[in-house]
Design a protein around this motif. Structure first.
Motif, PDB file in Angstrom:
ATOM      1  N   THR A   1      31.855  41.164  37.002  1.00 50.43           N
ATOM      2  CA  THR A   1      32.898  43.002  36.993  1.00 50.43           C
ATOM      3  C   THR A   1      33.271  42.432  35.619  1.00 50.43           C
ATOM      4  O   THR A   1      33.204  42.143  34.537  1.00 50.43           O
ATOM      5  CB  THR A   1      34.198  42.666  37.390  1.00 50.43           C
ATOM      6  OG1 THR A   1      35.012  41.916  36.655  1.00 50.43           O
ATOM      7  CG2 THR A   1      34.188  42.532  38.793  1.00 50.43           C
TER       8      THR A   1
ATOM      9  N   LEU B   1      33.084  50.763  38.754  1.00 48.40           N
ATOM     10  CA  LEU B   1      33.826  50.208  39.265  1.00 48.40           C
ATOM     11  C   LEU B   1      35.254  50.139  39.202  1.00 48.40           C
ATOM     12  O   LEU B   1      35.597  49.087  38.378  1.00 48.40           O
ATOM     13  CB  LEU B   1      33.274  48.695  40.211  1.00 48.40           C
ATOM     14  CG  LEU B   1      34.542  47.659  41.332  1.00 48.40           C
ATOM     15  CD1 LEU B   1      34.182  48.656  42.187  1.00 48.40           C
ATOM     16  CD2 LEU B   1      33.290  46.480  41.093  1.00 48.40           C
TER      17      LEU B   1
ATOM     18  N   ILE C   1      37.933  48.704  39.866  1.00 45.89           N
ATOM     19  CA  ILE C   1      38.932  47.751  40.174  1.00 45.89           C
ATOM     20  C   ILE C   1      39.704  47.373  41.455  1.00 45.89           C
ATOM     21  O   ILE C   1      40.358  47.012  42.296  1.00 45.89           O
ATOM     22  CB  ILE C   1      39.018  45.893  40.045  1.00 45.89           C
ATOM     23  CG1 ILE C   1      39.683  45.698  38.429  1.00 45.89           C
ATOM     24  CG2 ILE C   1      37.481  45.920  39.290  1.00 45.89           C
ATOM     25  CD1 ILE C   1      39.777  44.793  37.754  1.00 45.89           C
TER      26      ILE C   1
ATOM     27  N   GLN D   1      40.634  49.938  45.492  1.00 48.63           N
ATOM     28  CA  GLN D   1      40.423  48.918  46.859  1.00 48.63           C
ATOM     29  C   GLN D   1      39.241  48.986  47.610  1.00 48.63           C
ATOM     30  O   GLN D   1      38.468  48.705  48.077  1.00 48.63           O
ATOM     31  CB  GLN D   1      41.684  48.636  48.222  1.00 48.63           C
ATOM     32  CG  GLN D   1      41.912  47.442  48.499  1.00 48.63           C
ATOM     33  CD  GLN D   1      42.302  46.666  49.453  1.00 48.63           C
ATOM     34  OE1 GLN D   1      43.379  47.567  49.938  1.00 48.63           O
ATOM     35  NE2 GLN D   1      42.582  45.240  49.259  1.00 48.63           N
TER      36      GLN D   1
ATOM     37  N   CYS E   1      36.361  48.696  45.435  1.00 46.18           N
ATOM     38  CA  CYS E   1      35.949  47.549  45.255  1.00 46.18           C
ATOM     39  C   CYS E   1      35.375  47.145  47.085  1.00 46.18           C
ATOM     40  O   CYS E   1      34.183  46.444  47.103  1.00 46.18           O
ATOM     41  CB  CYS E   1      36.943  46.807  45.352  1.00 46.18           C
ATOM     42  SG  CYS E   1      38.129  46.460  44.098  1.00 46.18           S
TER      43      CYS E   1
ATOM     44  N   HIS F   1      34.954  37.227  37.481  1.00 41.61           N
ATOM     45  CA  HIS F   1      35.432  38.658  37.813  1.00 41.61           C
ATOM     46  C   HIS F   1      36.000  38.870  36.390  1.00 41.61           C
ATOM     47  O   HIS F   1      37.169  37.679  35.430  1.00 41.61           O
ATOM     48  CB  HIS F   1      36.614  38.397  38.847  1.00 41.61           C
ATOM     49  CG  HIS F   1      38.087  39.598  38.436  1.00 41.61           C
ATOM     50  ND1 HIS F   1      37.424  40.980  37.600  1.00 41.61           N
ATOM     51  CD2 HIS F   1      39.340  39.276  39.118  1.00 41.61           C
ATOM     52  CE1 HIS F   1      38.737  41.432  38.250  1.00 41.61           C
ATOM     53  NE2 HIS F   1      39.299  41.158  38.345  1.00 41.61           N
TER      54      HIS F   1
ATOM     55  N   ASN G   1      41.896  42.447  45.043  1.00 45.14           N
ATOM     56  CA  ASN G   1      40.884  43.923  45.853  1.00 45.14           C
ATOM     57  C   ASN G   1      39.142  43.179  45.325  1.00 45.14           C
ATOM     58  O   ASN G   1      39.179  43.225  46.564  1.00 45.14           O
ATOM     59  CB  ASN G   1      41.424  45.332  44.970  1.00 45.14           C
ATOM     60  CG  ASN G   1      41.785  45.947  44.976  1.00 45.14           C
ATOM     61  OD1 ASN G   1      43.045  45.771  46.108  1.00 45.14           O
ATOM     62  ND2 ASN G   1      42.173  47.227  44.695  1.00 45.14           N
ATOM     63  N   ILE G   2      39.414  42.591  44.424  1.00 40.63           N
ATOM     64  CA  ILE G   2      38.316  41.976  44.306  1.00 40.63           C
ATOM     65  C   ILE G   2      37.857  40.787  45.208  1.00 40.63           C
ATOM     66  O   ILE G   2      36.963  40.390  45.893  1.00 40.63           O
ATOM     67  CB  ILE G   2      37.632  41.632  42.730  1.00 40.63           C
ATOM     68  CG1 ILE G   2      37.614  42.930  41.659  1.00 40.63           C
ATOM     69  CG2 ILE G   2      36.665  40.519  42.892  1.00 40.63           C
ATOM     70  CD1 ILE G   2      36.656  43.494  42.053  1.00 40.63           C
TER      71      ILE G   2
END
Length: 295
Positions: A8, A37, A39, A42, A45, A59, A86-87
């Motif tokens: 990310t 993406l 982030i 959710q 992700c 990340h 979320n990640i």
């Protein structure tokens, strides 16, 4: 073994060097920046991570506007805390290792000796508090995690202190630089290499990763000028003048002392990053080779 890796913050200083490092080592990398993406979403992700099924997630994405965060509090937490949650949740669903990039700003900067990984955190800024919130979420939601705190980052991509100093050293007669803040500069190429090695291990936990040795911003600027001359990379015209933090007030307080102690690297038998001045020399060479018009 060839691993599937998601990065990310792929367009950032560190993200781009992480991508290059993993690809150079033969891994299958999905590069995710804001366009690929969000982030803070959710569902997005989960969809992307569950589809790609990475073995490793690096990340790097973060809200890093330190001063603006003092006003945009919700935005900082949305990215650094909720985005990280979320990640982390999605990483755990596919049993991926998660490496979360954090910061020296989780400390209050009042120490008189280097901070190791187990010093008590006490952030004084919204940025630092939101990054610490991300750390706590990673630790509580993931079973295979690394937290890598770093500081004073510089690399070929994007803006940073070294590039700014080069421009100002060439364009001003005098240049004041703060001499009462001390820290540890970090070259993104070296940090990316460390992250790559760490991610293939099972030595989970918190790590402080910066180039070794310490300096003030003024000392850093002085080294940039000296090495620029030595390498015939650029000719400084500015006279450097040390000044105090009080002469340059900012909305978010800067740590007076944020030198990193690399205890976790030592006790886990990992290779430390080289001294920051050696890293600076390598960076100036990289900068000169990549674009002759940059410096």
């Amino acid at each position: 073994m060839k691993y599937r890796v998601i990065v990310t913050g792929a367009a950032g200083q560190l993200g781009m060097d992480v991508i290059r490092t993993f690809r150079r080592n033969g891994h299958d990398v999905m590069a995710c920046d804001r366009e690929q993406l969000d982030i803070t979403n959710q569902h997005e992700c989960n969809k992307i991570i569950l589809s790609f099924k990475p073995h490793i997630i690096i990340h790097c994405a973060a809200y890093t506007a330190v001063d603006r965060a003092e006003i945009e509090v919700d935005a900082a937490y949305a990215v650094n805390a909720i985005g990280t949650r979320n990640i982390a949740v999605a990483a755990e669903k596919v049993k991926a290792k998660l490496i979360y990039i954090s910061t020296d700003y989780v400390f209050d900067g009042t120490a008189d000796q280097p901070y190791n990984e187990y010093h008590v955190t006490n952030p004084k800024t919204v940025y630092g508090k939101s990054k610490l919130a991300g750390e706590l979420l990673v630790q509580s939601l993931c079973s295979q995690w690394f937290i890598v705190r770093t500081s004073w980052v510089f690399g070929i991509n994007g803006e940073n202190f070294v590039k700014t100093m080069i421009h100002l050293l060439k364009s001003r007669p005098t240049l004041q630089v703060v001499d009462d803040q001390k820290g540890s500069p970090t070259y993104t190429v070296d940090l990316a290499h460390f992250i790559s090695k760490l991610s293939l291990s099972e030595k989970y936990g918190i790590y402080h990763a910066s180039n070794s040795e310490m300096c003030t911003w003024y000392e850093f600027a002085h080294a940039i000028a000296e090495e620029g001359v030595k390498q015939a990379a650029f000719t400084p015209t500015a006279v450097l003048v040390p000044c105090t933090t009080e002469q340059f007030p900012r909305p978010a307080p800067r740590p007076q002392y944020s030198v990193m102690d690399h205890m976790a690297i030592r006790i886990n038998g990992l290779e430390p990053l080289r001294p920051w001045r050696e890293a600076l020399i390598a960076f100036l060479k990289e900068l000169s080779q990549s674009d002759k018009n940059t410096i």
